[in-house]
Design an enzyme around this catalytic site. Sequence first.
Site, PDB file in Angstrom:
ATOM      1  N   TRP A 102     -63.296   6.281   1.267  1.00 43.12           N
ATOM      2  CA  TRP A 102     -62.458   7.010   0.291  1.00 43.12           C
ATOM      3  C   TRP A 102     -61.975   8.323   0.886  1.00 43.12           C
ATOM      4  CZ3 TRP A 102     -60.601   3.806  -2.872  1.00 43.12           C
ATOM      5  CH2 TRP A 102     -61.373   2.759  -3.412  1.00 43.12           C
ATOM      6  N   ASP A 172     -63.855  14.873  -4.606  1.00 46.41           N
ATOM      7  CA  ASP A 172     -63.713  13.574  -5.261  1.00 46.41           C
ATOM      8  C   ASP A 172     -65.107  13.208  -5.754  1.00 46.41           C
ATOM      9  OD1 ASP A 172     -63.540  10.913  -5.977  1.00 46.41           O
ATOM     10  OD2 ASP A 172     -62.685  10.219  -4.078  1.00 46.41           O
ATOM     11  N   LYS A 196     -66.623   4.510 -12.680  1.00 47.14           N
ATOM     12  CA  LYS A 196     -67.930   4.428 -12.032  1.00 47.14           C
ATOM     13  C   LYS A 196     -69.018   4.910 -12.997  1.00 47.14           C
ATOM     14  CE  LYS A 196     -65.679   3.218  -8.399  1.00 47.14           C
ATOM     15  NZ  LYS A 196     -65.061   4.113  -7.437  1.00 47.14           N
TER      16      LYS A 196
HETATM   17  C1  LIG Z   1     -63.766   4.062  -6.626  1.00 44.45           C
HETATM   18  C2  LIG Z   1     -63.480   5.318  -5.905  1.00 44.45           C
HETATM   19  C3  LIG Z   1     -62.167   5.755  -5.694  1.00 44.45           C
HETATM   20  C4  LIG Z   1     -60.950   4.962  -6.140  1.00 44.45           C
HETATM   21  O1  LIG Z   1     -60.794   5.068  -7.490  1.00 44.45           O
HETATM   22  P1  LIG Z   1     -59.526   4.406  -8.227  1.00 44.45           P
HETATM   23  O2  LIG Z   1     -59.695   4.977  -9.608  1.00 44.45           O
HETATM   24  O3  LIG Z   1     -59.681   2.938  -8.138  1.00 44.45           O
HETATM   25  O4  LIG Z   1     -58.308   4.895  -7.552  1.00 44.45           O
HETATM   26  C5  LIG Z   1     -61.971   6.952  -5.052  1.00 44.45           C
HETATM   27  N1  LIG Z   1     -63.020   7.692  -4.621  1.00 44.45           N
HETATM   28  C6  LIG Z   1     -64.291   7.302  -4.800  1.00 44.45           C
HETATM   29  C7  LIG Z   1     -65.400   8.154  -4.307  1.00 44.45           C
HETATM   30  C8  LIG Z   1     -64.567   6.097  -5.451  1.00 44.45           C
HETATM   31  O5  LIG Z   1     -65.827   5.702  -5.630  1.00 44.45           O
END
Ligand SMILES: *Cc1c(COP(=O)(O)O)cnc(C)c1O
Length: 358
Positions: A102, A172, A196
């Site tokens: 990511w 993030d 998540k």
């Molecule tokens: C799942 C995830 C993403 C992507 O998320 P989307 O909402 O599908 O764009 C980005 N960063 C992390 C750390 C993730 O676990």
Amino acid sequence: MSKIYNFSAGPAMLHSSVLEAVSKASKDYNDHGQSLMEMSHRSKPVVEMVAETESLTRQLLNISDNYHVLFLQGGASLQFSMIPMNLLDTNMIADYADTGAWSAKAIKEAQLYGKVNIVCSSKESIYNHIPKQLTQDENARYLHITSNNTIFGTQWHDFPKPFNTNAYLIADMSSDIFSRRIDVSKFGLIYAGAQKNIGPAGVTLLIIRDDILDKIDRKIPTMMNYRTHIEKNSMFNTPPVMAIYAVNRSLVWLKNIGGVDFIENKNKLKADKLYKEIERNSLFVSPIAKEDRSIMNVPFIFSNESEEEDFLSFCNDRGLRTLKGHRSVGGFRASIYNAMPEAGVDALIQAMKDYESR
Ligand SMILES: *Cc1c(COP(=O)(O)O)cnc(C)c1O
């Protein structure tokens, strides 16, 4: 059939009270005689619900008034672009830590808008640790990290400080928001896709400090501009109301069980138990540096060549689902977010023990 425990990394399990509330609201929202899906986002009950979700976010994370809390669409992935689009001019530099897939995606997007300095990378060792040495650029506008690396199971337990006092930290937090105490005042911007730890896909939480929105010498499409969503309180266009409602119910649940302090202790306890079993069990090992292990995503692999599908189906028969590791890592991964009860972790540990003694 035994109780189902879903160890998926995302979309991940939600507490049953959330699913019940959402299913009721899909038919009749709070006795308004209408489904929440059919209600105007300008109507009083919906405006109030979104405002309450913001207020719960502020309370649970202790967010001060100089931060905006937004509910956006496009996933965390769109933030990979929106962040540099809004905050990084073409001639500016941003620091990025490369600690997983990511992070790498965030870097790729930032490179389209400004200059990127990669402060560290653990790519060579398949992202099995968080590098401790960061080479920051003294002119960097911000430092971007992925607080929890969902795929590889590493986590920043201590957050780095941007080198320059004018620079700020961006994280993030898609896979660990609301899982542990954080000091929001240490960040300029935090973002997280909901699916998540706090809700279904379709809504992304953004926490942004007001003063980082400098003037950027670039035309930004209206929908991509943070100012649009700030000015319109996340209601510039039709927001994903059902998804926000699920986040609302998740946060109410979290608040009622004791908030972030309580869940952090619980999450640590769950992770600790599972790592202990991985260490004890002769069949499994953890591929991750001990001090950087995530309390949310726990990857483990066979210590010797064995049939992975066999263990997966052994678990599946016991209602322990979605334990397959990410395709880039292999092995297994147990995602044990807030909504995974301790009993689910206990059931997995028991399965690992029983599989060993077969
Ligand atoms: C799942 C995830 C993403 C992507 O998320 P989307 O909402 O599908 O764009 C980005 N960063 C992390 C750390 C993730 O676990």
